[in-house]
Design a protein around this motif. Structure first.
Motif, PDB file in Angstrom:
ATOM      1  N   GLU A   1      31.599   9.362  24.514  1.00  0.00           N
ATOM      2  CA  GLU A   1      30.956   9.992  23.356  1.00  0.00           C
ATOM      3  C   GLU A   1      29.460  10.133  23.605  1.00  0.00           C
ATOM      4  OE1 GLU A   1      30.189   9.172  18.548  1.00  0.00           O
ATOM      5  OE2 GLU A   1      31.385   7.781  19.751  1.00  0.00           O
ATOM      6  N   ILE A   2      28.859  11.180  23.031  1.00  0.00           N
ATOM      7  CA  ILE A   2      27.415  11.351  23.012  1.00  0.00           C
ATOM      8  C   ILE A   2      26.889  10.759  21.713  1.00  0.00           C
ATOM      9  CG2 ILE A   2      25.515  12.994  22.979  1.00  0.00           C
ATOM     10  CD1 ILE A   2      27.236  14.865  24.625  1.00  0.00           C
TER      11      ILE A   2
ATOM     12  N   ALA B   1      23.606   9.175  19.224  1.00  0.00           N
ATOM     13  CA  ALA B   1      22.195   9.375  18.909  1.00  0.00           C
ATOM     14  C   ALA B   1      21.508   8.029  18.716  1.00  0.00           C
ATOM     15  CB  ALA B   1      22.053  10.220  17.644  1.00  0.00           C
TER      16      ALA B   1
ATOM     17  N   TYR C   1      19.530  11.133  22.867  1.00  0.00           N
ATOM     18  CA  TYR C   1      20.985  11.229  22.978  1.00  0.00           C
ATOM     19  C   TYR C   1      21.436  10.636  24.304  1.00  0.00           C
ATOM     20  CZ  TYR C   1      20.823  14.247  18.898  1.00  0.00           C
ATOM     21  OH  TYR C   1      20.613  14.734  17.629  1.00  0.00           O
TER      22      TYR C   1
ATOM     23  N   ALA D   1      34.635  15.431  20.984  1.00  0.00           N
ATOM     24  CA  ALA D   1      33.732  16.409  20.373  1.00  0.00           C
ATOM     25  C   ALA D   1      33.878  16.388  18.861  1.00  0.00           C
ATOM     26  CB  ALA D   1      34.020  17.809  20.900  1.00  0.00           C
ATOM     27  N   GLU D   2      32.801  16.742  18.180  1.00  0.00           N
ATOM     28  CA  GLU D   2      32.891  16.953  16.736  1.00  0.00           C
ATOM     29  C   GLU D   2      33.667  18.228  16.433  1.00  0.00           C
ATOM     30  OE1 GLU D   2      29.116  16.940  14.863  1.00  0.00           O
ATOM     31  OE2 GLU D   2      28.829  14.772  15.048  1.00  0.00           O
TER      32      GLU D   2
ATOM     33  N   THR E   1      30.791  21.088  19.973  1.00  0.00           N
ATOM     34  CA  THR E   1      29.634  20.442  19.360  1.00  0.00           C
ATOM     35  C   THR E   1      29.644  18.961  19.695  1.00  0.00           C
ATOM     36  OG1 THR E   1      29.721  22.023  17.526  1.00  0.00           O
ATOM     37  CG2 THR E   1      28.414  20.023  17.186  1.00  0.00           C
ATOM     38  N   ARG E   2      28.475  18.420  20.072  1.00  0.00           N
ATOM     39  CA  ARG E   2      28.300  17.008  20.484  1.00  0.00           C
ATOM     40  C   ARG E   2      29.402  16.609  21.455  1.00  0.00           C
ATOM     41  NH1 ARG E   2      28.660  11.577  18.447  1.00  0.00           N
ATOM     42  NH2 ARG E   2      29.768  12.213  16.567  1.00  0.00           N
ATOM     43  N   CYS E   3      29.383  17.290  22.579  1.00  0.00           N
ATOM     44  CA  CYS E   3      30.476  17.157  23.540  1.00  0.00           C
ATOM     45  C   CYS E   3      29.923  17.236  24.959  1.00  0.00           C
ATOM     46  CB  CYS E   3      31.504  18.262  23.294  1.00  0.00           C
ATOM     47  SG  CYS E   3      32.734  18.436  24.586  1.00  0.00           S
TER      48      CYS E   3
ATOM     49  N   VAL F   1      23.405  19.295  23.307  1.00  0.00           N
ATOM     50  CA  VAL F   1      23.889  18.345  22.307  1.00  0.00           C
ATOM     51  C   VAL F   1      24.435  19.087  21.104  1.00  0.00           C
ATOM     52  CG1 VAL F   1      23.235  16.481  20.742  1.00  0.00           C
ATOM     53  CG2 VAL F   1      22.311  16.541  23.059  1.00  0.00           C
TER      54      VAL F   1
END
Length: 383
Positions: free
Chosen positions: A71-72, A74, A120, A168-169, A195-197, A219
């Motif tokens: 996972e990415i 924050a 990130y 991912a989101e 997204t966010r992946c 990001v």
């Protein structure tokens, strides 16, 4: 005599007695140190502990709680006072473990109570430690105290079969296209957004060959053009990804609809061109010629013959055999007509191959092993 003896006794006591406080030397600093002074200094140090002498402070806000491996995440840092936002801030990150920085430049948000910078990181193992962070104002050289990173445990997924190695989101297929690769297999090309992946980790299980034609990792939103070579007996491609918002696996299916036409050269435009219905167009032109000839025999007016010449020329042009072109030795053969695309074969010698069509700087050719590929015009023989 008694008076004289008393005088000498008094004088000797004065000479051998301890110096008076009135005659003692002052401290080297020129100031008198009292218990009250020491106590006041101690109170000041206690009041400002954890803050650098410059007044520049750092603190973590909204630390990730339950990250997943892959996972990415924050990492938010608050910097005060708020007026430091007007200068250039450089960060020093060190001693992180189990994670790597995903974006070198933090995202900034300036609020009334401070400057919020978001870093990130890609989680790479179950045991992670966030970095120690120090901020420096480059214009003045002012440096904050080092903010010590914290440790955390990440969850390792146990994915089902068909997992595409993506968290991912949001992950969606934008468009796709399938064309013949050889007599036994097809090549599927598709574009996707996420997204966010960490889209670079994407892979389709059980593919003969696969890879990226292009990719853009961010990001906020990532995008890729991907190719997969599969047996021509396959009717669909199925894979799954882990939805970070819904906390569950989701399946995606791409139907295999073979199209003899190629993709365009656009990064994300995989729509077919008008040439896909060549046979239908030739048939329609033949019907038009027949109608014009029938009208000519019926009305005996020559201009019907003139009109029939247009569709006749089209029929002849469409049915002409493809020309042969000369391709240089060691010329790369591309899977798609895209710059920096995938090279799947090299010519071993100078070859004369059947050319079908041109797209930009590329020419579609038929290889001797029944494969279809693309060669750049710069790799064609000059004579």
């Amino acid at each position: 005599m008694k008076t004289l003896a008393f005088f000498f006794l008094f004088l000797s006591q004065v000479l051998y007695s301890e110096p008076s406080v009135l005659t003692e030397q002052a401290p080297a600093t020129g100031e008198e140190v009292t218990p009250a002074t020491v106590e006041n200094a101690s109170e000041i140090d206690t009041l400002f502990s954890g803050i650098s002498s410059s007044g520049l402070t750092l603190q973590f806000t909204n630390l990730p709680e339950h990250p997943y491996v892959g996972e990415i995440v924050a990492l938010n840092v608050k910097l005060t006072p708020v007026d430091v936002a007007s200068g250039n801030i450089e960060y020093t990150l060190q001693n992180e473990e189990g994670i790597r920085i995903f974006s070198d430049t933090p995202r900034r948000s300036v609020k009334d109570d401070g400057v919020y910078d978001t870093f990130y990181f890609l989680v790479q193992s179950s045991a992670i430690r966030f970095p120690d962070i120090t901020a420096t104002i480059t214009s003045t050289g002012t440096t904050s105290q080092t903010l010590t990173g914290t440790t955390l445990s990440a969850t390792t997924l146990s994915p089902p079969s068909g997992f595409a190695n993506i968290l991912a989101e949001k992950f969606e297929i934008i468009n796709y296209k399938t064309t013949p690769y050889n007599n036994e297999s097809n090549v599927l090309i598709f574009t996707a957004k996420a997204t966010r992946c960490n889209i670079s980790d994407f892979s389709v299980p059980n593919a003969i060959k696969q890879g990226f034609e292009s990719k853009l990792s961010n990001v906020g939103e990532s995008q890729m053009t991907y190719y997969v070579i599969i047996p021509n007996s396959e009717q669909n491609i199925n894979f799954s990804f882990f939805n970070l918002k819904k906390q569950r696996y989701e399946s995606l299916t791409i139907p295999i609809v073979v199209d003899d036409d190629t993709v365009s050269t656009g990064q994300s435009d995989l729509s077919p061109t008008d040439a896909r219905h060549t046979e239908l167009k030739v048939g329609a032109a033949a019907v038009t010629v027949f109608i014009f000839f029938a009208l000519f025999y019926w009305r005996r007016e020559k201009w019907y013959l003139y009109l029939s010449a247009v569709p006749m020329f089209y029929i002849v042009y469409a049915l002409l055999p493809n020309q042969n072109i000369c391709v240089k030795k060691d010329a790369p053969i591309y899977l798609l007509p895209i710059k920096n695309g995938t090279i799947f074969e090299m010519t071993l010698q100078e070859e004369h191959l059947e050319a079908e069509k041109e797209v930009g700087e590329f020419v579609k050719i038929h290889l001797s092993n029944d494969k279809v590929g693309w060669v750049n015009q710069r790799d064609l023989c000059s004579n």
